[in-house]
Design a protein around this motif. Structure first.
Motif, short mmCIF file in Angstrom:
data_model
loop_
_atom_site.label_atom_id
_atom_site.label_comp_id
_atom_site.label_asym_id
_atom_site.label_seq_id
_atom_site.Cartn_x
_atom_site.Cartn_y
_atom_site.Cartn_z
N ASP A 196 3.32 -23.31 -37.03
CA ASP A 196 2.35 -23.98 -36.16
C ASP A 196 2.45 -25.51 -36.31
O ASP A 196 2.17 -26.25 -35.35
N LEU A 197 2.83 -25.96 -37.50
CA LEU A 197 2.98 -27.40 -37.76
C LEU A 197 4.39 -27.89 -37.45
O LEU A 197 4.69 -29.07 -37.64
N ASP A 198 5.25 -27.01 -36.95
CA ASP A 198 6.62 -27.33 -36.58
C ASP A 198 7.40 -27.92 -37.75
O ASP A 198 8.09 -28.94 -37.63
N ALA A 199 7.30 -27.25 -38.92
CA ALA A 199 8.08 -27.68 -40.08
C ALA A 199 9.56 -27.64 -39.73
O ALA A 199 10.04 -26.71 -39.08
N ALA A 200 10.30 -28.65 -40.18
CA ALA A 200 11.71 -28.79 -39.80
C ALA A 200 12.65 -28.03 -40.73
O ALA A 200 13.82 -27.83 -40.40
#
Length: 354
Positions: free
Chosen positions: A130-134
């Motif tokens: 959801d936090l768009d971790a890379a």
């Protein structure tokens, strides 16, 4: 059998691998000491240090263990930092509240850092997606959690594995599990799962062995005190370096004893880049930067005015700086010969004048 070439991959805008500047990852862990303001201040300090990434750990005490006080759920009494502590209580103190993740990620990104985390179960992966971790990090003691590895691998993001307390079969199964999901973006970090770890317990030669054996990006998750071990790891091919960081060790906290302070983290970022730049290619010979120095190597010069027919002696020809004349190794060859013409003091000796 030819060892596979260690790959590289991208995390955000950064290329990670042997041919690129080492990625310095600052692990916050529980050093926020239960204070979101302190957590954000740590992010600010990391950004100012020159490190490129900040890492969290995403779990709650209930997702990693159960509230039980039996002997199996306590650390050994002689543990250097957490002797006798109950796991549930330790993880309750050390965890980063899930509602803090969004503001920490936002602060990190606003300062050019890559924020990511170690998830400890599927619900943690959902939060980080959801936090768009890379990128994802698998903690050492989770390397055998095959469902977690599959869940992370299926995101299509790079996966960094720590190998503390793992044997060859553990690493092999973990790498194969991730690759079976079609994900080739894998790094494996050498690690000693002891807190703090001694340099004598850190086998830096294993970094390249791991990288070559599995064809992965190699690195080091370093729990020793100071920065010396991490800087040295660059010479062994470490492309990712992870160190715990705090504002001040004197403030206390579960990981403070082996964490770097901001000034030390800045030194780590600077010195690991310097170590990487110094690696070179193994070429032996003059470097472009030495052109001026080579002008002042010794050579044979005429050091006194001489007339044609005079004998070359140690009084009128010497090996001195600068370069330009015959190499000093020819001194014995020219001694005793005669000059073919008049030569002024300060003239570089050449074959046409003797």
């Amino acid at each position: 059998m030819t060892a596979p070439v260690a790959p590289s991959f991208r995390i955000g805008q950064l290329d990670v691998g042997v041919g690129h500047r080492p990625l310095v990852v600052a692990e916050m862990s529980g050093n926020h000491n239960g204070d979101l303001g302190r957590a954000l201040a740590i992010v600010d300090a990391i950004a100012a240090s020159g490190a490129q990434a900040v890492k969290l750990q995403t779990y709650t005490a209930d997702t990693i263990t159960i509230d039980h006080d039996g002997p199996d759920f306590r650390l050994s009494a002689d543990h250097e930092l957490w002797g006798g502590r109950n796991l549930y209580q330790l993880y309750t103190e050390a965890h980063t509240p899930w509602e803090w993740h969004a503001p920490i990620f936002e602060r990190a990104r606003s300062q050019g850092l890559i924020p990511f985390s170690s998830p400890f179960d599927g619900t943690a992966v959902d939060l980080l997606e959801d936090l768009d971790a890379a990128v994802y990090k698998i903690a050492s003691l989770e390397i055998g959690d095959i469902p977690l590895l599959r869940r992370v691998a299926r995101t299509g993001k790079p996966v960094i594995l720590s190998s503390g307390a793992a044997d060859v079969s553990d690493i092999d199964l973990a790498v194969k599990t991730i690759r079976a999901e079609g994900n080739e973006q894998i790094a494996v970090l050498g690690c000693t799962s002891n807190y703090p770890a001694s340099p004598a317990q850190t086998d830096l030669r294993a970094v390249k062995v791991i990288s070559d054996l599995w064809g992965v990006v190699g690195g080091l998750s370093d729990h020793t005190k100071g920065i010396g071990v991490s800087v040295a790891a660059v010479a062994f091919g470490a492309a990712i370096l992870e160190k715990h960081v705090t504002l001040r060790r004197a403030d206390g906290g579960v990981d403070s004893d082996f964490s770097l302070e901001p000034e030390e983290l800045a030194a780590l970022a600077t010195e690991t880049e310097a170590a990487w730049l110094a690696l070179g290619t193994g070429h032996i010979g003059p470097k472009a930067a030495e052109a001026e120095s080579r002008r002042f190597r010794r050579s044979l010069f005429v050091v006194a005015d001489v007339r044609a027919g005079e004998v070359v002696t140690e009084e009128n020809v010497r090996s001195i700086r600068p370069a330009g004349g015959l190499e000093p190794r020819y001194l014995d060859v020219v001694l005793g010969r005669t000059f073919t013409r008049d030569v002024a003091r300060g003239t570089a000796l050449s074959w046409d004048v003797v």
